[in-house]
Motif scaffolding. Structure first.
Motif, PDB file in Angstrom:
ATOM      1  N   THR A  78       5.123   8.020   0.592  1.00  0.00           N
ATOM      2  CA  THR A  78       6.154   7.163   1.335  1.00  0.00           C
ATOM      3  C   THR A  78       7.124   6.728   0.136  1.00  0.00           C
ATOM      4  OG1 THR A  78       4.513   5.442   0.541  1.00  0.00           O
ATOM      5  CG2 THR A  78       4.446   6.195   2.665  1.00  0.00           C
ATOM      6  N   ILE A  79       6.581   6.585  -0.980  1.00  0.00           N
ATOM      7  CA  ILE A  79       7.806   6.316  -2.156  1.00  0.00           C
ATOM      8  C   ILE A  79       9.037   7.572  -2.169  1.00  0.00           C
ATOM      9  CG2 ILE A  79       7.884   6.285  -4.768  1.00  0.00           C
ATOM     10  CD1 ILE A  79       5.767   4.577  -5.210  1.00  0.00           C
ATOM     11  N   SER A 105      12.620  -4.159  -9.722  1.00  0.00           N
ATOM     12  CA  SER A 105      11.395  -4.683 -10.055  1.00  0.00           C
ATOM     13  C   SER A 105      10.259  -3.925  -9.906  1.00  0.00           C
ATOM     14  CB  SER A 105      11.332  -6.233  -9.489  1.00  0.00           C
ATOM     15  OG  SER A 105      10.159  -6.677  -9.876  1.00  0.00           O
ATOM     16  N   PHE A 106       9.393  -3.474 -10.769  1.00  0.00           N
ATOM     17  CA  PHE A 106       8.233  -2.712 -10.682  1.00  0.00           C
ATOM     18  C   PHE A 106       7.045  -3.349 -11.176  1.00  0.00           C
ATOM     19  CE2 PHE A 106      10.970   1.369 -10.745  1.00  0.00           C
ATOM     20  CZ  PHE A 106      11.228   1.398  -9.352  1.00  0.00           C
ATOM     21  N   ARG A 107       6.878  -4.972 -11.194  1.00  0.00           N
ATOM     22  CA  ARG A 107       5.861  -5.318 -11.432  1.00  0.00           C
ATOM     23  C   ARG A 107       4.585  -5.325 -10.992  1.00  0.00           C
ATOM     24  NH1 ARG A 107       7.466 -11.481 -11.103  1.00  0.00           N
ATOM     25  NH2 ARG A 107       7.474 -11.071  -8.748  1.00  0.00           N
ATOM     26  N   ASN A 108       3.570  -5.336 -11.753  1.00  0.00           N
ATOM     27  CA  ASN A 108       2.216  -5.106 -11.427  1.00  0.00           C
ATOM     28  C   ASN A 108       1.929  -3.999 -10.369  1.00  0.00           C
ATOM     29  OD1 ASN A 108      -0.555  -6.075 -11.390  1.00  0.00           O
ATOM     30  ND2 ASN A 108      -0.365  -7.393  -9.566  1.00  0.00           N
ATOM     31  N   ASN A 109       2.431  -2.698 -11.092  1.00  0.00           N
ATOM     32  CA  ASN A 109       2.146  -1.640 -10.473  1.00  0.00           C
ATOM     33  C   ASN A 109       1.228  -0.479 -10.971  1.00  0.00           C
ATOM     34  OD1 ASN A 109       3.985  -2.267  -8.094  1.00  0.00           O
ATOM     35  ND2 ASN A 109       5.549  -1.062  -8.845  1.00  0.00           N
ATOM     36  N   PRO A 118       0.320  -0.377  -6.818  1.00  0.00           N
ATOM     37  CA  PRO A 118      -0.248   0.725  -7.615  1.00  0.00           C
ATOM     38  C   PRO A 118      -0.305   2.105  -6.802  1.00  0.00           C
ATOM     39  CG  PRO A 118      -1.944  -0.687  -6.958  1.00  0.00           C
ATOM     40  CD  PRO A 118      -0.711  -1.336  -6.426  1.00  0.00           C
ATOM     41  N   VAL A 119       0.419   3.176  -7.625  1.00  0.00           N
ATOM     42  CA  VAL A 119       0.488   4.596  -7.145  1.00  0.00           C
ATOM     43  C   VAL A 119      -0.347   5.327  -8.206  1.00  0.00           C
ATOM     44  CG1 VAL A 119       1.769   6.467  -6.067  1.00  0.00           C
ATOM     45  CG2 VAL A 119       2.240   4.106  -5.544  1.00  0.00           C
ATOM     46  N   GLY A 161       0.864  -1.236  -0.070  1.00  0.00           N
ATOM     47  CA  GLY A 161      -0.026   0.005  -0.106  1.00  0.00           C
ATOM     48  C   GLY A 161       0.900   1.096  -0.039  1.00  0.00           C
ATOM     49  N   LEU A 162       1.891   1.336  -0.829  1.00  0.00           N
ATOM     50  CA  LEU A 162       2.726   2.425  -0.872  1.00  0.00           C
ATOM     51  C   LEU A 162       2.200   3.490  -1.625  1.00  0.00           C
ATOM     52  CD1 LEU A 162       6.177   1.025  -1.529  1.00  0.00           C
ATOM     53  CD2 LEU A 162       5.208   1.628   0.603  1.00  0.00           C
TER      54      LEU A 162
END
Length: 546
Positions: free
Chosen positions: A181-182, A224-228, A204-205, A176-177
């Protein structure tokens, strides 16, 4: 007597009142002391590098109750495979009736899984991997899965993670970023000197500010940024983070963007990020929405492309500062090309008119420059601090180390010493392969445009499960063919070109001619490819039985 009794009662009453007043004063003083203690600012906590101790204490100081603090546990591992049954188990003959009976061993309990208490599996935990479980300061990997990391928790991690000396892997899955927070995570990750691997999957953001994590100051090597749910908006920011005409990420080796929502527009931005980047070795764009337009753009970057106006201007600036690019050219064939074909592109800047004067000035400065370079090589392996395009080999390793060249494993170039500490002769000192700015590469002048060779640093490309058809496959085929031709004319140990490409489940038949040609071409380039062994008659063993 009555007067005496009244007097005694008054005395007792006075003592009681005095005692009550004393108790009241004591209670008020203790409450005042407690209020003073609460108003005092607690002393700042100094992290010790022991993650479990620091994490628990910082959570407590941030206001979390004891039951709300996620416990730090060792990451569970899959139990080992049970041994096979004993083949020597034999039958036994009964002594009473003489009948042969098969002795069946008792079936052991399953050991391929572990059990936990009710709902224990779903409680938030922080899983860690350690070099030595007896030493709490040897945490190397941290895994956070399936629970929300809010601003408070990110603030705790900001304080304790930079003090973990051996930490090299950080994993956030479905945590839940948010945009805040990122940004907070990106602000302190460069302080983790040994952190190389970051996974942010299933986060996801809406603002898609993932590019902050791979900026110029990032030390991450595998991301890795999969499924965002990354769209073309996020792909544009990521492409600019990979490289522009003036900057380049010089540490990122592997980038995984699979299972997102990137279309041809986003693929074009990613391809533009690969124009000036010669560090990324592996890129995955699987399970997106890329069709022929995006594939053609990637094929163009792999082969050759014309410089834009901004890139041409930047190239001229570099030529003024560092001299003619033919001196930086890695191979003799490119030198002649640079001398004859670079002049038309730089005629408008006025560099041709002053070329003879500049050569005289440069020749007088060469001797001093050589001395400075030799001193720099003995101290820093020849890498300059202010050169954004050259790798800092003393901290992060050169690009040749990532690709397994002669300078890669076990050889230190600093000081020109071998493993035993003996000085090596100058000719035997291992060479450091540096990442040179592609703008300083040899160029070709075609119809008034400057063309440079494409990206040959990328060795793995995954475009599976997209919408690429025959046109995209042909563009990728031409890109690979151009790389093979360039490798034969200008071999470079650090730039091998594409070695593996995955194109399964696209909008094309596997029997298509372009598909078969590309597969046949890439089979021989696969580093794990083994040609069929030949029989004494000259035929392969696979056909020997026919």
């Amino acid at each position: 007597m009555s007067h005496r009794g009244d007097f005694v009662k008054k005395v007792k009453m006075g003592k009681r009142m005095e005692k009550a007043l004393k108790e009241k004063a004591a209670a008020s003083s203790t409450s005042q002391d407690a209020a003073d203690d609460e108003s005092k600012t607690p002393e700042p906590y100094s992290c010790t590098g022991m993650f479990e101790q620091d994490f628990t204490e910082l959570c407590r100081r941030s206001g979390l109750q004891q039951g709300e603090i996620p416990p730090v546990v060792i990451r569970p591992k899959r139990p080992p495979t049970p041994p096979p049954p004993d083949p020597k188990a034999q039958t036994q003959v009964s002594a009473e009736d003489g009948e042969e009976e098969q002795k069946e061993p008792e079936e052991p309990k399953p050991t391929t899984y572990t059990t936990k208490d009710k709902f224990q599996y779903f409680k938030p935990t922080v899983q860690v991997e350690m070099e030595n479980e007896d030493k709490p300061a040897t945490v190397t990997e941290i895994y956070i899965r399936g629970w929300k990391v809010d601003d408070t928790m990110m603030g705790v991690l900001k304080q304790c993670l930079p003090t973990i000396e051996k930490l090299h892997t950080l994993y956030f899955w479905n945590t839940g970023l948010t945009e805040k927070t990122i940004a907070e995570l990106a602000s302190f990750l460069p302080q983790c000197s040994n952190l190389k691997n970051l996974t942010l999957d299933g986060n996801p953001v809406l603002e898609e500010n993932f590019a902050l994590l791979i900026g110029d100051d990032s030390l991450l090597a595998n991301v890795s940024f999969r499924n965002n749910h990354i769209t073309d908006k996020g792909a544009e920011m990521i492409g600019k983070a990979l490289s522009t005409a003036k900057s380049c990420n010089k540490n990122l080796i592997s980038l995984n963007l699979s299972y997102n929502k990137i279309t041809d527009i986003g693929a074009t931005h990613i391809a533009n990020g690969l124009r000036m980047n010669r560090v990324v070795l592996s890129l995955s764009l699987a399970s997106n929405q890329i069709s022929d337009t995006g594939a053609k753009k990637l094929g163009e970057v792999l082969s050759r492309f014309p410089l834009t106006h901004e890139e041409t201007v930047e190239r001229r600036k570099l030529i003024r500062e560092k001299g003619s690019p033919d001196r930086k050219s890695p191979s003799p064939p490119s030198r002649g090309r640079a001398e004859s074909k670079d002049r038309p592109g730089s005629k408008g800047s006025g560099t041709v008119l002053d070329k003879t004067d500049k050569k005289r000035d440069k020749s007088s400065k060469k001797k001093d420059a050589k001395k400075e370079k030799e001193e720099d090589k003995t101290v820093k392996g020849g890498a300059k601090k202010d050169d954004k395009w050259k790798k800092d080999t003393t901290r992060h390793g050169s690009k040749a180390e990532m690709q397994g060249t002669k300078t890669a494993k076990g050889k230190k170039t600093v000081g020109g010493k071998d493993k035993k500490g003996a000085l090596l002769p100058e000719s035997e000192t291992p060479d450091v392969v540096e990442a040179i700015n592609p703008l300083m590469d040899s160029v070709e002048n075609i119809d008034g445009q400057l063309w440079i060779p494409g990206n040959r640093a990328l060795i793995n490309l995954n475009l599976s499960r997209n919408q690429i058809s025959e046109g995209g496959f042909k563009a990728l085929l031409l890109g690979v063919q151009y790389q093979m031709t360039l490798n034969s004319l200008q071999p470079n140990p650090a730039l091998k070109g594409l070695m593996r490409i995955s194109l399964n489940k696209n909008a094309i038949s596997p029997s298509n001619d372009a598909v078969s040609k590309l597969q046949e071409l890439m089979t021989t380039r696969d580093p794990f490819y083994k040609p069929p062994s030949q029989s004494p008659d000259g035929d392969s063993q696979s056909h020997g039985g026919q």
